[in-house]
Design a protein around this motif. Structure first.
Motif, PDB file in Angstrom:
ATOM      1  N   UNK A  54       0.898  -1.165  -0.014  1.00  0.00           N
ATOM      2  CA  UNK A  54      -0.140  -0.051   0.010  1.00  0.00           C
ATOM      3  C   UNK A  54       1.042   1.217  -0.197  1.00  0.00           C
ATOM      4  N   UNK A  55       0.568   2.116  -0.805  1.00  0.00           N
ATOM      5  CA  UNK A  55       1.520   3.256  -1.108  1.00  0.00           C
ATOM      6  C   UNK A  55       0.607   4.530  -0.665  1.00  0.00           C
ATOM      7  N   UNK A  56       1.567   5.604  -0.152  1.00  0.00           N
ATOM      8  CA  UNK A  56       0.927   6.835   0.288  1.00  0.00           C
ATOM      9  C   UNK A  56       1.859   8.028  -0.378  1.00  0.00           C
ATOM     10  N   UNK A  57       1.381   8.942  -0.455  1.00  0.00           N
ATOM     11  CA  UNK A  57       2.251  10.189  -1.082  1.00  0.00           C
ATOM     12  C   UNK A  57       1.955  11.378   0.187  1.00  0.00           C
ATOM     13  N   UNK A  58       3.085  11.773   0.260  1.00  0.00           N
ATOM     14  CA  UNK A  58       3.370  13.118   1.215  1.00  0.00           C
ATOM     15  C   UNK A  58       4.220  14.177   0.350  1.00  0.00           C
ATOM     16  N   UNK A  59       3.740  15.313  -0.243  1.00  0.00           N
ATOM     17  CA  UNK A  59       4.362  16.176  -0.841  1.00  0.00           C
ATOM     18  C   UNK A  59       4.407  17.592  -0.358  1.00  0.00           C
ATOM     19  N   UNK A  87       7.509  12.222   0.125  1.00  0.00           N
ATOM     20  CA  UNK A  87       7.720  11.103   0.848  1.00  0.00           C
ATOM     21  C   UNK A  87       6.861  10.020   0.231  1.00  0.00           C
ATOM     22  N   UNK A  88       7.329   8.931  -0.203  1.00  0.00           N
ATOM     23  CA  UNK A  88       6.755   7.797  -0.899  1.00  0.00           C
ATOM     24  C   UNK A  88       6.616   7.028   0.348  1.00  0.00           C
ATOM     25  N   UNK A  89       5.271   6.762   1.047  1.00  0.00           N
ATOM     26  CA  UNK A  89       5.258   5.902   2.202  1.00  0.00           C
ATOM     27  C   UNK A  89       4.610   4.246   1.602  1.00  0.00           C
ATOM     28  N   UNK A 103       9.608   4.051   3.626  1.00  0.00           N
ATOM     29  CA  UNK A 103       9.462   5.395   3.091  1.00  0.00           C
ATOM     30  C   UNK A 103      10.645   5.872   2.168  1.00  0.00           C
ATOM     31  N   UNK A 104      10.395   5.866   0.865  1.00  0.00           N
ATOM     32  CA  UNK A 104      11.319   6.721   0.223  1.00  0.00           C
ATOM     33  C   UNK A 104      11.234   8.177  -0.039  1.00  0.00           C
ATOM     34  N   UNK A 105      12.545   8.989   0.116  1.00  0.00           N
ATOM     35  CA  UNK A 105      12.518  10.380   0.392  1.00  0.00           C
ATOM     36  C   UNK A 105      13.146  11.158  -0.486  1.00  0.00           C
ATOM     37  N   UNK A 106      12.855  12.329  -1.033  1.00  0.00           N
ATOM     38  CA  UNK A 106      13.332  13.349  -1.627  1.00  0.00           C
ATOM     39  C   UNK A 106      13.358  14.759  -0.950  1.00  0.00           C
ATOM     40  N   UNK A 107      14.445  15.475  -0.715  1.00  0.00           N
ATOM     41  CA  UNK A 107      14.144  16.782  -0.027  1.00  0.00           C
ATOM     42  C   UNK A 107      15.037  17.611  -0.676  1.00  0.00           C
ATOM     43  N   UNK A 136      23.387   4.277  -8.751  1.00  0.00           N
ATOM     44  CA  UNK A 136      22.097   3.463  -8.368  1.00  0.00           C
ATOM     45  C   UNK A 136      21.661   4.218  -7.260  1.00  0.00           C
ATOM     46  N   UNK A 137      22.164   5.367  -6.779  1.00  0.00           N
ATOM     47  CA  UNK A 137      21.558   5.861  -5.497  1.00  0.00           C
ATOM     48  C   UNK A 137      20.084   5.892  -5.204  1.00  0.00           C
ATOM     49  N   UNK A 138      19.304   5.255  -4.296  1.00  0.00           N
ATOM     50  CA  UNK A 138      18.035   5.703  -4.063  1.00  0.00           C
ATOM     51  C   UNK A 138      18.031   5.706  -2.476  1.00  0.00           C
ATOM     52  N   UNK A 139      17.645   7.085  -2.069  1.00  0.00           N
ATOM     53  CA  UNK A 139      17.408   7.277  -0.561  1.00  0.00           C
ATOM     54  C   UNK A 139      16.377   6.827   0.186  1.00  0.00           C
ATOM     55  N   UNK A 140      16.377   5.920   0.990  1.00  0.00           N
ATOM     56  CA  UNK A 140      15.698   5.435   1.890  1.00  0.00           C
ATOM     57  C   UNK A 140      15.505   5.780   3.207  1.00  0.00           C
TER      58      UNK A 140
END
Length: 508
Positions: A54-59, A87-89, A103-107, A136-140
């Motif tokens: 289940x995904x959630x979005x927080x922008x 935040x992709x939850x 939670x994947x994050x971009x800031x 291949x960086x992905x911020x977790x």
């Protein structure tokens, strides 16, 4: 004739009866098939639901206006810092006992790429961040699994165990100004991303005290393990750089929590904490082109312990205006434990710092309609106060780390089910230097800013009068060099910081 009619009627009734029975059988058969089909469809739906995250979005889109008053009387500011935080939850529960959360994050600052700050101004352009080839960086930000047990030690004690990249920022009370649910630690003293494990025992059923629980937390704050490939040492040689892993362990207890009155306590100890060897080493390359070995170099200086007790009253009355009001208070301490031959926060002795924090969150209403929530907060830190709040709670620095006073006012309004907005103003008045430093004496030593201002003014007068004779900034004497360093110190010391923020936030 009558016999013929009677026989015909009997035959017709018999045929009708047979047809009715046949139709009824077909209906029963169809109903059974339909039930089986529905059962299979439900099984497929349940299977698919269980197999999907289940995904959630927080922008959040923010505007910040930041101002600094420096100890030398100068000012610095950034009056239009725009940023995105995404935040992709993720959540997945295959059964009632197991849960995965992530939670994947971009800031990021709008228009900027901070891949390599030492390559300024070249890396400041954000023109090919997602178009050029990269790694291949992905911020977790979070990734952990959680086990929910029912009876610990055979008693009626629900328990949990979790390991991974833990939800350890925006903790209890710190979450209020961020308009988030509270994470695990107490925000007064720990607000930093954390890799480790936790295990909680719910003692409320066996004690009869609402919400009583205790949680153990352990993990690594950093590791010096080296990669297997590309380095001269194997990854088992984890002390090749002379630095041991930074580790932390602690307990979080909830003495009482009935949903209205919430109390929490935390105690921790962290081991082998670092400091910069030379904070004045500002470049990896010396003026003569040689490598500067002190740039970014660190050394370990000792351990630190700390604790906090926080309480929140969520609703001051059963009904009316104050039913939706919140008030809170919190006290905390930190205590250094320097290694032999080292100093921490400018002292070779164990030093204790303290802090207190209180606030209120009040509904904005005309009695019928809700127009949001107003928050007011104040916190104070003493000379040797040093919490783990490196996940900055403002764009201008860590509010909770202030050795001095911090004031905050915020207003949050829920526009609709998905959108909210917030206005927030924070002012930090520093009494001592080192509030946002590390744990040693190079960056963490507390010096009274009023004293530093006097020293800098005296140094200015001394050099203006010729120093030791005829002052030459290109060939200063030892006293003149010290005076120049004092002036530079004041120029780079923040006395007052302010951050005004406005954001629009989408959550769903």
């Amino acid at each position: 004739m009558k016999k013929i009619i009677t026989a015909s009627l009997v035959a017709a009734l018999a045929v009708t009866s047979v047809q009715a029975e046949s139709t009824s059988d077909r209906i029963d058969s169809l109903e059974k098939k339909l039930k089986k089909l529905n059962k299979k469809i439900n099984e497929v739906k349940a299977h698919d639901a269980g197999d999907n995250i289940k995904w959630g979005v927080d922008m959040r889109t923010s505007y910040d206006n930041i101002n600094y008053d420096m100890a030398d009387g100068s000012t610095r500011s950034k009056d239009n810092l725009y940023s995105y935080r995404l935040w992709l939850n993720m959540a997945y529960a295959p059964d009632a006992n197991n849960v995965f959360k992530g939670q994947l994050s971009m800031n990021k600052a709008m228009g900027a790429s901070f891949d390599n700050p030492m390559m300024r101004p070249y890396d400041a352009f954000d023109w090919t961040t997602n178009e050029a080839l990269r790694d291949t960086t992905l911020r977790v930000r979070q990734a952990y699994w959680l086990y929910l047990g029912e009876k610990a030690f055979g008693a009626d004690i629900p328990w949990t165990f979790s390991i991974g990249r833990r939800p350890s920022t925006n903790g209890f009370l710190a979450n209020l100004s961020q308009d988030d649910a509270a994470a695990s630690p107490l925000g007064h003293i720990i607000n930093v991303e954390y890799d480790g494990l936790s295990s909680k025992l719910d003692l409320s059923k066996v004690t009869g005290v609402p919400g009583m629980s205790i949680k153990l937390c352990m993990g690594n704050g950093s590791t010096n393990a080296t990669p297997l490939i590309g380095t001269p040492s194997p990854n088992a040689d984890v002390e090749a750089n002379g630095m041991e892993d930074i580790q932390l362990a602690g307990f979080i207890a909830e003495p009482y929590n009935d949903g209205q009155i919430i109390t929490k306590a935390l105690w921790f100890k962290a081991f082998d904490l670092p400091d910069l060897i030379d904070p004045m080493a500002m470049s990896p390359i010396n003026m003569d082109g040689t490598i500067n070995p002190l740039f970014g170099a660190m050394q370990q200086v000792g351990n630190i312990e700390g604790g906090a007790f926080s309480a929140l009253i969520d609703g001051l009355a059963e009904e009316g205006y104050f039913a939706d009001a919140k008030v809170f208070g919190s006290i905390a301490y930190t205590k250094t434990d320097p290694d032999a031959g080292s100093s921490m926060l400018g002292s070779v002795d164990s030093e204790t710092g303290t802090s207190y924090w209180f606030g209120a969150y009040l509904p904005v209403t005309d009695g019928e309609n809700n127009y949001g929530r107003l928050g007011l907060e104040y916190n104070h830190g003493s000379k040797y106060w040093r919490p783990f709040t490196y996940a900055e709670d403002t764009m201008a620095g860590s509010k909770m780390a202030v050795r001095g006073d911090a004031f905050e006012a915020n207003y949050t309004y829920q526009i609709n089910e998905a959108l909210s907005m917030q206005l927030r103003y924070v002012k930090m008045d520093y009494d001592y230097t080192g509030s946002n430093g590390f744990f040693g004496s190079s960056t963490g030593t507390p010096v009274k800013i009023d004293d530093l201002k006097q020293w800098a003014a005296g140094a200015q007068t001394y050099l203006a009068n010729g120093g030791d004779g005829s002052f030459d900034p290109n060939a200063p004497t030892a006293n003149e060099l010290q005076a120049m360093q004092t002036i530079g110190w004041a120029q780079n010391t923040v006395e007052t910081a302010e951050d005004f923020r406005f954001y629009i936030r989408y959550r769903f």
